[in-house]
Structure formats: C-alpha cells, structure tokens
Design a protein around this motif. Structure first.
Motif, PDB file in Angstrom:
ATOM      1  N   ALA A  75       0.824  -1.209   0.000  1.00 53.75           N
ATOM      2  CA  ALA A  75       0.000   0.000   0.000  1.00 53.75           C
ATOM      3  C   ALA A  75       0.859   1.261   0.000  1.00 53.75           C
ATOM      4  CB  ALA A  75      -0.930  -0.003   1.213  1.00 53.75           C
ATOM      5  N   ALA A  76       1.912   1.270   0.833  1.00 52.53           N
ATOM      6  CA  ALA A  76       2.792   2.439   0.889  1.00 52.53           C
ATOM      7  C   ALA A  76       3.526   2.637  -0.434  1.00 52.53           C
ATOM      8  CB  ALA A  76       3.793   2.287   2.033  1.00 52.53           C
ATOM      9  N   PHE A  77       3.961   1.531  -1.055  1.00 53.35           N
ATOM     10  CA  PHE A  77       4.639   1.632  -2.353  1.00 53.35           C
ATOM     11  C   PHE A  77       3.687   2.154  -3.423  1.00 53.35           C
ATOM     12  CE2 PHE A  77       5.085  -0.664  -6.442  1.00 53.35           C
ATOM     13  CZ  PHE A  77       6.167   0.049  -6.938  1.00 53.35           C
ATOM     14  N   LEU A  78       2.466   1.636  -3.455  1.00 50.25           N
ATOM     15  CA  LEU A  78       1.498   2.078  -4.451  1.00 50.25           C
ATOM     16  C   LEU A  78       1.188   3.568  -4.290  1.00 50.25           C
ATOM     17  CD1 LEU A  78      -1.038  -0.910  -4.416  1.00 50.25           C
ATOM     18  CD2 LEU A  78       0.745  -0.454  -6.108  1.00 50.25           C
ATOM     19  N   GLN A  79       1.037   4.006  -3.034  1.00 49.18           N
ATOM     20  CA  GLN A  79       0.757   5.423  -2.802  1.00 49.18           C
ATOM     21  C   GLN A  79       1.924   6.288  -3.257  1.00 49.18           C
ATOM     22  OE1 GLN A  79      -2.353   6.727  -1.290  1.00 49.18           O
ATOM     23  NE2 GLN A  79      -1.397   8.271  -2.602  1.00 49.18           N
ATOM     24  N   ALA A  80       3.140   5.858  -2.927  1.00 53.22           N
ATOM     25  CA  ALA A  80       4.318   6.622  -3.336  1.00 53.22           C
ATOM     26  C   ALA A  80       4.444   6.658  -4.852  1.00 53.22           C
ATOM     27  CB  ALA A  80       5.576   6.028  -2.707  1.00 53.22           C
ATOM     28  N   SER A  81       4.173   5.539  -5.511  1.00 54.55           N
ATOM     29  CA  SER A  81       4.249   5.485  -6.976  1.00 54.55           C
ATOM     30  C   SER A  81       3.237   6.422  -7.605  1.00 54.55           C
ATOM     31  CB  SER A  81       4.002   4.056  -7.463  1.00 54.55           C
ATOM     32  OG  SER A  81       4.971   3.165  -6.960  1.00 54.55           O
ATOM     33  N   ALA A  82       2.014   6.418  -7.081  1.00 50.94           N
ATOM     34  CA  ALA A  82       0.980   7.298  -7.610  1.00 50.94           C
ATOM     35  C   ALA A  82       1.344   8.762  -7.393  1.00 50.94           C
ATOM     36  CB  ALA A  82      -0.363   6.981  -6.954  1.00 50.94           C
ATOM     37  N   ASP A  83       1.925   9.072  -6.231  1.00 57.52           N
ATOM     38  CA  ASP A  83       2.325  10.448  -5.950  1.00 57.52           C
ATOM     39  C   ASP A  83       3.461  10.894  -6.874  1.00 57.52           C
ATOM     40  OD1 ASP A  83       0.435  10.616  -3.948  1.00 57.52           O
ATOM     41  OD2 ASP A  83       1.833  10.163  -2.330  1.00 57.52           O
ATOM     42  N   VAL A  84       4.424  10.008  -7.111  1.00 55.23           N
ATOM     43  CA  VAL A  84       5.519  10.329  -8.038  1.00 55.23           C
ATOM     44  C   VAL A  84       4.965  10.536  -9.443  1.00 55.23           C
ATOM     45  CG1 VAL A  84       7.570   9.405  -9.179  1.00 55.23           C
ATOM     46  CG2 VAL A  84       7.323   9.188  -6.702  1.00 55.23           C
ATOM     47  N   SER A  85       4.046   9.672  -9.869  1.00 53.83           N
ATOM     48  CA  SER A  85       3.450   9.792 -11.193  1.00 53.83           C
ATOM     49  C   SER A  85       2.727  11.121 -11.348  1.00 53.83           C
ATOM     50  CB  SER A  85       2.489   8.624 -11.429  1.00 53.83           C
ATOM     51  OG  SER A  85       1.879   8.719 -12.692  1.00 53.83           O
ATOM     52  N   ARG A  86       1.975  11.506 -10.319  1.00 51.95           N
ATOM     53  CA  ARG A  86       1.249  12.779 -10.362  1.00 51.95           C
ATOM     54  C   ARG A  86       2.226  13.957 -10.451  1.00 51.95           C
ATOM     55  NH1 ARG A  86       0.820  16.000  -6.382  1.00 51.95           N
ATOM     56  NH2 ARG A  86       1.300  14.348  -4.871  1.00 51.95           N
ATOM     57  N   LEU A  87       3.283  13.940  -9.639  1.00 55.90           N
ATOM     58  CA  LEU A  87       4.263  15.018  -9.663  1.00 55.90           C
ATOM     59  C   LEU A  87       4.966  15.091 -11.012  1.00 55.90           C
ATOM     60  CD1 LEU A  87       5.810  17.250  -8.148  1.00 55.90           C
ATOM     61  CD2 LEU A  87       7.446  15.492  -7.428  1.00 55.90           C
ATOM     62  N   ALA A  88       5.285  13.933 -11.591  1.00 58.00           N
ATOM     63  CA  ALA A  88       5.938  13.916 -12.902  1.00 58.00           C
ATOM     64  C   ALA A  88       5.049  14.571 -13.953  1.00 58.00           C
ATOM     65  CB  ALA A  88       6.269  12.478 -13.300  1.00 58.00           C
ATOM     66  N   ASP A  89       3.759  14.261 -13.928  1.00 57.71           N
ATOM     67  CA  ASP A  89       2.819  14.863 -14.877  1.00 57.71           C
ATOM     68  C   ASP A  89       2.734  16.372 -14.681  1.00 57.71           C
ATOM     69  OD1 ASP A  89       2.226  12.402 -15.999  1.00 57.71           O
ATOM     70  OD2 ASP A  89       0.379  12.116 -14.853  1.00 57.71           O
ATOM     71  N   GLN A  90       2.611  16.800 -13.429  1.00 54.29           N
ATOM     72  CA  GLN A  90       2.484  18.227 -13.137  1.00 54.29           C
ATOM     73  C   GLN A  90       3.738  18.995 -13.546  1.00 54.29           C
ATOM     74  OE1 GLN A  90       1.612  18.241  -8.940  1.00 54.29           O
ATOM     75  NE2 GLN A  90      -0.592  17.955  -9.227  1.00 54.29           N
ATOM     76  N   SER A  91       4.891  18.428 -13.237  1.00 55.82           N
ATOM     77  CA  SER A  91       6.149  19.102 -13.558  1.00 55.82           C
ATOM     78  C   SER A  91       6.367  19.187 -15.055  1.00 55.82           C
ATOM     79  CB  SER A  91       7.317  18.365 -12.892  1.00 55.82           C
ATOM     80  OG  SER A  91       7.182  18.364 -11.489  1.00 55.82           O
ATOM     81  N   TYR A  92       6.056  18.109 -15.744  1.00 55.63           N
ATOM     82  CA  TYR A  92       6.218  18.082 -17.199  1.00 55.63           C
ATOM     83  C   TYR A  92       5.320  19.133 -17.848  1.00 55.63           C
ATOM     84  CZ  TYR A  92       6.267  16.120 -21.947  1.00 55.63           C
ATOM     85  OH  TYR A  92       6.386  15.942 -23.295  1.00 55.63           O
ATOM     86  N   ALA A  93       4.080  19.241 -17.367  1.00 51.58           N
ATOM     87  CA  ALA A  93       3.154  20.239 -17.906  1.00 51.58           C
ATOM     88  C   ALA A  93       3.643  21.650 -17.593  1.00 51.58           C
ATOM     89  CB  ALA A  93       1.756  20.022 -17.327  1.00 51.58           C
ATOM     90  N   ALA A  94       4.187  21.857 -16.376  1.00 46.36           N
ATOM     91  CA  ALA A  94       4.673  23.184 -15.998  1.00 46.36           C
ATOM     92  C   ALA A  94       5.883  23.594 -16.824  1.00 46.36           C
ATOM     93  CB  ALA A  94       5.024  23.199 -14.508  1.00 46.36           C
TER      94      ALA A  94
END
Length: 377
Positions: A75-94
């Motif tokens: 569960a902790a790994f999945l949450q961290a992976s999802a958070d990293v994925s979200r940040l990657a998307d946001q940063s790439y768009a920015a």
C-alpha cells in the motif's frame, strides 16, 4: 527521429544525470524525444479493473494480500508510486507551459514551439535556449542567481502512512524512549542536528545555497540550526512530528522499507515556495528587457522542476523505484490483485521516470544558457 530507449526501473540514469547537472554540463546532454506512455489504453483499462485502487489513487487501508505486513508495504509503495506519477505529470506540464510562454515572449516561431514525437517539452525548451543564446551573443551577458525552492514535507500524511506500516507513531512515547542520537522526524520548530531537506538558518558545514544575509537556504552538509523542510535528526527545539526511532524500525525490515515509502510520499507531497530569482543584465536593450521579463515570469517553474526532481527528491525517487524492484520478486504467493497493482505501479514509474528525465534536462537546457546558479547574487 526514433523514440528513446526507456530507462530501466532503477535510478542510475538519475544519479549520473545529477552529477552532470550540478557540474554545469546538463545543457549539453541529449534529451529524450518521446514521452509516450509505455502502456496502451486497453492495458490501463485492464489494470484498473484488476486494481481499482489505482483509479482512485487511495491505497492506505486497502486490501491487496492476506499477509498484513506485506499488505502495508504494498500500500505504501502504491501510494508513493501514484504520488511520483502525479508530480511527474504536473512538472512536465509546468515545464512545457513555461518554455512555450518564453518562446512567445521572445518571438520564437510558433512551429518551433510545437510538440514533436509525443514530447511537448523538449522542442520549445530547446528553441528558447537557442533564442536566449542569440540574444546574449548580440547584446551582453546576463546572470541569474536563485534561492532554491523551499519545501515543507507533509508530516501529517507521513504519520498516517506510517501507522499503516505498523511503525510506532505516538510522538511522546517515541521521543521519551528513544536515544537522541537515534531519533529523527519532522521538527516543528528549530532543528539542531542533521537536516535531510532544506535548512533555513545556520549551517555548521557546507551549505548548497545562501541568501543575501548569508543564511543557509539549501542543503546543509553538517549540522543545521534552523528550520528543516524534511527529516531532522537528533535534536528538535519545538515539537517532533512523525518521529522515528532507529531501534524500533530495525525490528522489522519490512516496516522500515514501508516507512521509507511513506517518507518519500510525504516529501513528494510537500508544499513549496517557488525559487526566488536575482536577474542581472549588462545592457537595457529592448531584447534584453524582454528576456529579463520572461525569465522573471517563467524561469522559476523551470528551476523548480530542475532542482526538485533532479536534486531534492532524487533519494526519494530512488527509494520508490528500488521498492518496485524488490516487490516484484515477492509476489509469488501474494495473489492476483497484489501482482496486478504492483505491476501497474511499476509501469507508471517507468512512464514517470521518462517525464522526469525530460523535464529536468529541458529545464536545464534553458537555465544553463543564462548561467543560473544557486545562491545570492
């Protein structure tokens, strides 16, 4: 142009790039030319059906396997992976938005700002970097100094996540029973020991960036006396939040690794103050005035991506990636859902790593042309 080979699911590319980035070489590196996701829409749909939590991005408290410790670890790994994925998307768009805006401000032809080979960031950032070089060559030098983004980890989330891991989270009990030298956590107050994040205050050692008053506003290689944006060690004048004791964590390797992913998530979820810039130009020509204006408006987003993804979060990203590699070898008896969820997260991390790589390199290609460096001007 052919799409680049995707990075393997560990972080040597990131470590190697960091060495180049902070020795001033990053602007000359070849940039990947495709960020096309590694999974098709049909594959993603199938993964969502097998792992419905991935759609909601809420994993803590979820049921993935019957082994309680492994379940919390997943569960902790999945949450961290999802958070990293979200940040990657946001940063790439920015990064994409910042470079397109700069290109328009500087008169770069629209065709040079368009996406290529599924990558919306590289082309406009490369075009802007080339335009900046033309402006500087035709006018005079420009220098940019910046204070790095100052970020505060989400300590409340860290405590909530670590409770799922089975790590002791009663702050009073942890602080009272742990030897000071083995105590660490987020300090709401003044840290008086080693700081793993941004140290704002005095640094007895080497500080990566200082403000105009000579205070440390970057990473401190030594003892930090001031505010620490992430994990503080040994001494806190104030209130410990989400404290951890090495003795307790050492009792279970699974708990420790689960906790590491919680901390990675908390750092990725941090709230950040954007970088502060000091831009100096030797002439007041019209082209240089336009350059200064667009740098002031857009360069902070590029510095944010470059420093956050390429430096501040490098260790956290490596923790999550390493966990994915480890968990893939532990799923034999964990069941179909655990396997599906971890496989989905691993695939998302591969896609995120490409976006992170492109975002950092594209940002560096622009900041490198104006000699952007940390510290007061």
């Amino acid at each position: 142009m052919n799409a680049p080979t995707r990075p393997a699911l560990w972080a040597p590319y990131l470590i190697a790039f960091l060495a180049a980035l902070f020795s001033g070489m990053a602007c000359d590196l070849a940039v990947p030319t495709s960020v096309t996701p590694s999974t098709t829409s049909a594959t993603k749909a199938a993964a969502s059906a097998a792992c419905p939590e991935w759609r909601s991005r809420k994993f803590l408290g979820g049921s993935f396997t019957s082994d309680a410790e492994l379940n919390a670890d997943i569960a902790a790994f999945l949450q961290a992976s999802a958070d990293v994925s979200r940040l990657a998307d946001q940063s790439y768009a920015a990064v994409t938005k910042a470079c397109v805006n700069m290109g328009k401000d500087l008169g770069v032809p629209e065709a040079q700002l368009a996406a290529r080979d599924g990558d919306s960031a590289t082309a406009p950032c490369t075009a802007v970097a080339n335009k900046i070089k033309q402006i500087i060559d035709a006018n005079a030098a420009v220098s940019v100094h910046y204070q790095p983004p100052r970020c505060q980890m989400d300590a409340n989330f860290k405590a909530q996540c670590e409770a799922e891991c089975g790590v002791e989270v009663d702050p009073g009990k942890v602080v009272a029973e742990c030897e000071p030298a083995k105590l660490s956590g987020y300090c709401q107050g003044t840290c008086g020991g080693q700081c793993e994040g941004t140290c704002t205050g005095e640094c007895q050692g080497q500080c990566s960036a200082k403000d105009a008053q000579g205070r440390c506003v970057g990473e401190c290689q030594g003892t930090c006396t001031g505010q620490c944006s992430a994990t503080c060690h040994a001494k806190c004048e104030g209130q410990w939040k989400a404290p951890r004791c090495e003795v307790e964590v050492e009792q279970s390797k699974v708990k420790a690794e689960c906790s590491s992913n919680c901390e990675a998530s908390a750092n990725v979820r941090a709230s950040c103050q954007p970088p502060k810039l000091d831009i100096q130009a030797q002439t007041q020509a019209e082209a240089m005035s336009k350059l200064r204006a667009t740098l002031a408006a857009n360069l902070p987003a590029l510095i944010q991506a470059q420093v956050r993804l390429g430096r501040q979060l490098a260790g956290d990203l490596e923790v999550v990636v390493d966990t994915g590699n480890r968990l893939k070898g532990q799923l034999g008896a964990a069941g179909a859902k655990a396997s599906a969820c971890v496989t989905t997260a691993v695939s998302a991390l591969v896609d995120a790593s490409v976006k992170i790589d492109v975002s950092v390199k594209a940002s560096a290609s622009v900041s490198g042309k104006v000699g952007a460096s940390a510290g007061a001007g």
